[in-house]
Motif scaffolding. Structure first.
Motif, PDB file in Angstrom:
ATOM      1  N   LEU A   6       0.836  -1.197   0.000  1.00 13.71           N
ATOM      2  CA  LEU A   6       0.000   0.000   0.000  1.00 13.71           C
ATOM      3  C   LEU A   6       0.868   1.244   0.000  1.00 13.71           C
ATOM      4  O   LEU A   6       1.893   1.301   0.686  1.00 13.71           O
ATOM      5  CB  LEU A   6      -0.906   0.021   1.231  1.00 13.71           C
ATOM      6  N   GLU A   7       0.422   2.259  -0.728  1.00  9.29           N
ATOM      7  CA  GLU A   7       1.037   3.568  -0.630  1.00  9.29           C
ATOM      8  C   GLU A   7       0.665   4.175   0.716  1.00  9.29           C
ATOM      9  O   GLU A   7      -0.254   3.688   1.405  1.00  9.29           O
ATOM     10  CB  GLU A   7       0.525   4.487  -1.746  1.00  9.29           C
ATOM     11  N   ALA A   8       1.328   5.264   1.020  1.00 11.80           N
ATOM     12  CA  ALA A   8       1.021   5.939   2.275  1.00 11.80           C
ATOM     13  C   ALA A   8      -0.438   6.357   2.327  1.00 11.80           C
ATOM     14  O   ALA A   8      -1.074   6.341   3.382  1.00 11.80           O
ATOM     15  CB  ALA A   8       1.924   7.152   2.456  1.00 11.80           C
ATOM     16  N   GLY A   9      -1.008   6.710   1.156  1.00 15.82           N
ATOM     17  CA  GLY A   9      -2.402   7.129   1.126  1.00 15.82           C
ATOM     18  C   GLY A   9      -3.382   5.971   1.118  1.00 15.82           C
ATOM     19  O   GLY A   9      -4.595   6.182   1.103  1.00 15.82           O
ATOM     20  N   GLY A  10      -2.913   4.736   1.078  1.00 16.15           N
ATOM     21  CA  GLY A  10      -3.796   3.586   1.116  1.00 16.15           C
ATOM     22  C   GLY A  10      -4.044   2.939  -0.241  1.00 16.15           C
ATOM     23  O   GLY A  10      -4.669   1.889  -0.325  1.00 16.15           O
ATOM     24  N   ARG A  11      -3.541   3.545  -1.302  1.00 14.45           N
ATOM     25  CA  ARG A  11      -3.770   2.959  -2.623  1.00 14.45           C
ATOM     26  C   ARG A  11      -2.941   1.683  -2.786  1.00 14.45           C
ATOM     27  O   ARG A  11      -1.777   1.631  -2.393  1.00 14.45           O
ATOM     28  CB  ARG A  11      -3.370   3.964  -3.710  1.00 14.45           C
ATOM     29  N   VAL A  12      -3.589   0.641  -3.348  1.00 13.78           N
ATOM     30  CA  VAL A  12      -2.894  -0.619  -3.551  1.00 13.78           C
ATOM     31  C   VAL A  12      -1.859  -0.446  -4.662  1.00 13.78           C
ATOM     32  O   VAL A  12      -2.176  -0.048  -5.777  1.00 13.78           O
ATOM     33  CB  VAL A  12      -3.882  -1.745  -3.920  1.00 13.78           C
ATOM     34  N   VAL A  13      -0.630  -0.727  -4.317  1.00 12.31           N
ATOM     35  CA  VAL A  13       0.448  -0.664  -5.302  1.00 12.31           C
ATOM     36  C   VAL A  13       0.607  -2.009  -5.994  1.00 12.31           C
ATOM     37  O   VAL A  13       0.788  -2.101  -7.200  1.00 12.31           O
ATOM     38  CB  VAL A  13       1.779  -0.256  -4.621  1.00 12.31           C
ATOM     39  N   PHE A  14       0.487  -3.077  -5.214  1.00  8.88           N
ATOM     40  CA  PHE A  14       0.743  -4.409  -5.770  1.00  8.88           C
ATOM     41  C   PHE A  14       0.184  -5.453  -4.820  1.00  8.88           C
ATOM     42  O   PHE A  14       0.202  -5.271  -3.595  1.00  8.88           O
ATOM     43  CB  PHE A  14       2.259  -4.622  -5.938  1.00  8.88           C
ATOM     44  N   ARG A  15      -0.328  -6.533  -5.370  1.00  4.99           N
ATOM     45  CA  ARG A  15      -0.726  -7.674  -4.555  1.00  4.99           C
ATOM     46  C   ARG A  15       0.035  -8.882  -5.053  1.00  4.99           C
ATOM     47  O   ARG A  15      -0.086  -9.260  -6.229  1.00  4.99           O
ATOM     48  CB  ARG A  15      -2.234  -7.927  -4.659  1.00  4.99           C
ATOM     49  N   THR A  16       0.807  -9.460  -4.171  1.00 10.11           N
ATOM     50  CA  THR A  16       1.632 -10.587  -4.609  1.00 10.11           C
ATOM     51  C   THR A  16       0.797 -11.793  -5.003  1.00 10.11           C
ATOM     52  O   THR A  16       1.202 -12.599  -5.833  1.00 10.11           O
ATOM     53  CB  THR A  16       2.609 -10.999  -3.494  1.00 10.11           C
ATOM     54  N   ASP A  17      -0.390 -11.939  -4.411  1.00 13.52           N
ATOM     55  CA  ASP A  17      -1.232 -13.101  -4.735  1.00 13.52           C
ATOM     56  C   ASP A  17      -2.126 -12.843  -5.942  1.00 13.52           C
ATOM     57  O   ASP A  17      -2.763 -13.753  -6.458  1.00 13.52           O
ATOM     58  CB  ASP A  17      -2.089 -13.484  -3.529  1.00 13.52           C
ATOM     59  N   CYS A  18      -2.197 -11.591  -6.395  1.00 16.68           N
ATOM     60  CA  CYS A  18      -3.063 -11.270  -7.539  1.00 16.68           C
ATOM     61  C   CYS A  18      -2.501 -10.019  -8.217  1.00 16.68           C
ATOM     62  O   CYS A  18      -3.006  -8.915  -8.003  1.00 16.68           O
ATOM     63  CB  CYS A  18      -4.495 -11.047  -7.082  1.00 16.68           C
ATOM     64  N   PRO A  19      -1.444 -10.172  -8.982  1.00 17.52           N
ATOM     65  CA  PRO A  19      -0.802  -9.002  -9.573  1.00 17.52           C
ATOM     66  C   PRO A  19      -1.712  -8.310 -10.580  1.00 17.52           C
ATOM     67  O   PRO A  19      -2.739  -8.866 -10.983  1.00 17.52           O
ATOM     68  CB  PRO A  19       0.434  -9.591 -10.253  1.00 17.52           C
ATOM     69  N   PRO A  20      -1.359  -7.095 -10.973  1.00 16.54           N
ATOM     70  CA  PRO A  20      -2.202  -6.354 -11.916  1.00 16.54           C
ATOM     71  C   PRO A  20      -2.482  -7.177 -13.168  1.00 16.54           C
ATOM     72  O   PRO A  20      -1.632  -7.927 -13.636  1.00 16.54           O
ATOM     73  CB  PRO A  20      -1.360  -5.118 -12.244  1.00 16.54           C
ATOM     74  N   ASN A  21      -3.693  -7.028 -13.710  1.00 15.04           N
ATOM     75  CA  ASN A  21      -4.146  -7.687 -14.953  1.00 15.04           C
ATOM     76  C   ASN A  21      -4.424  -9.174 -14.765  1.00 15.04           C
ATOM     77  O   ASN A  21      -4.725  -9.873 -15.718  1.00 15.04           O
ATOM     78  CB  ASN A  21      -3.142  -7.504 -16.096  1.00 15.04           C
TER      79      ASN A  21
END
Lengths: 257, 152
Positions: free
Chosen positions: B24-39
């Protein structure tokens, strides 16, 4: 909400057929009849053949119904390869607009004129409801392949029929399939190895003599000259493709090429 | 709770990793999920959303033409008073709208079919330049909604 995933193969995902002479799909709102075979001629509507007449029913080119309701197909496209080297395949989806049987044999496509101009084919609808493909060699030898009577119409019901005619270059028997099933085989030996090109503009909708035919709806009208003996072609694969994929020309792999 | 991850700070501040594998970014936005990457859900960036509530039937088609190059499309068909058993026919990359009418005798020409209320992700080997929609019965305007998300 459920989400399914499906791989699709749009029309442009298929490579062009190498052996297609013409493929008139017949799905337009206006204009000349487009030929889906790359580089081949359109069916150029006669000057008095209106869009309203030709494109009256979505999904079909409606031809005939009057002696001037025809489209011309240039010789460069209409001329067929010799049966010395190529097997001929012609297919179409056909439906008669009115259920009544034709009062005379209707020519739906003509690239030769019986009695005077030789070399070509005629796709006809007979007075007893049969569909017939005449094959006329340049030396005026003629054979024909004919379905059962009451195939296109029996006078009470006019059905859309998918027709496939196969004329092997080596002669022997030619074949007819209706709606994906082979129904007829009969000899075409007398035209084996002969030239078919007549060098003239063909007509979709009426005979070259200008004799009017009843209105018919045509779709997926297609022809191939395949450089193989008929015995080397899987006829069932051809029938299946045409029946299952009415919007797509037959790919080369169906012929085994 | 989260642990500060060194050396991956961005302009917004440090990135934190949560116990479920999300960065998570400092503002709470998801940057990356290791179990479900983008796309991972089948819709790669960039995307284009299109929607319509226009009437469709066996004789009326709606055509959507995305402006980008997309090989995937998520089609969602939402009911708003139409028949819940209606069938939607989908035809891709047709030369014209008449060719895109794939009902009745032309049914074999469709690329996909779905029922009212369904969603479908279609994947094409060639870019999807257009989608034509028609139905097996009359669906009047504003009694349904077609939402299509095209993805690269």
């Amino acid at each position: 909400m459920p989400l399914n995933q499906q791989v699709i193969y749009p029309r442009d995902a298929y490579p062009a057929s190498s052996y297609c002479n013409w493929f008139f799909l017949g799905s337009q709102a206006s204009g000349d009849i487009e030929n889906k075979a790359p580089g081949k001629a359109v069916g150029a509507k006669n000057g008095t053949f209106t869009d309203g007449e030709c494109w009256a029913t979505a999904g079909y080119a409606t031809v005939g119904g009057a002696s001037d309701n025809w489209a011309g197909v240039a010789a460069s496209t209409a001329d067929l390869q010799s049966l010395a080297t190529h097997t001929l395949i012609v297919a179409a989806r056909v439906r008669k607009v009115a259920v009544a049987l034709p009062s005379v044999e209707n020519f739906l496509y003509s690239s030769y004129k019986p009695g005077s101009e030789y070399g070509g084919i005629v796709l006809a609808h007979g007075t007893t409801g049969f569909a017939r493909l005449y094959i006329n060699a340049a030396d005026n030898t003629t054979v024909s392949l004919t379905t059962a009577t009451n195939t296109i119409t029996d006078g009470a019901t006019a059905n859309e029929r998918t027709l496939v005619f196969i004329v092997p270059r080596e002669g022997g028997n030619g074949y007819v399939a209706v709606d994906g099933l082979e129904t007829v085989s009969s000899t075409v030996a007398s035209v084996a190895g002969k030239a078919l090109a007549g060098g003239r503009t063909a007509r979709l909708g009426v005979s070259l003599a200008g004799v009017a035919a009843d209105a018919h709806q045509l779709a997926s009208f297609q022809s191939y000259c395949v450089p193989l003996a008929g015995s080397a072609i899987s006829r069932l694969a051809v029938y299946d493709w045409v029946q299952r994929n009415p919007h797509l020309p037959i790919p080369d792999w169906v012929f085994g090429l | 709770m989260g642990t500060t991850v060194a050396n991956v700070a961005n302009a917004s501040g440090n990135v934190t990793a949560t116990s479920d594998g999300t960065l998570l970014e400092a503002g709470g936005r998801v940057v990356f999920r290791t179990d479900c990457p983008p796309n991972y859900d089948g819709i790669p960036d960039p995307v284009q959303h299109m929607s319509t509530t226009a009437a469709i039937s066996t004789t009326a088609t709606v055509r959507l033409t995305p402006t980008g190059t997309y090989r995937k499309a998520r089609i969602s068909w939402v009911n708003n008073g139409a028949s819940g058993s209606a069938k939607l026919n989908v035809a891709a990359n047709c030369g014209n709208d008449v060719e895109g009418l794939v009902a009745s005798q032309s049914a074999k020409q469709r690329d996909a079919q779905m029922t009212m209320g369904d969603a479908l992700l279609i994947v094409s080997p060639t870019p999807i330049t257009s989608l034509n929609f028609s139905s097996d019965g009359a669906i009047t305007a504003d009694t349904h909604r077609l939402l299509v998300t095209f993805g690269a």
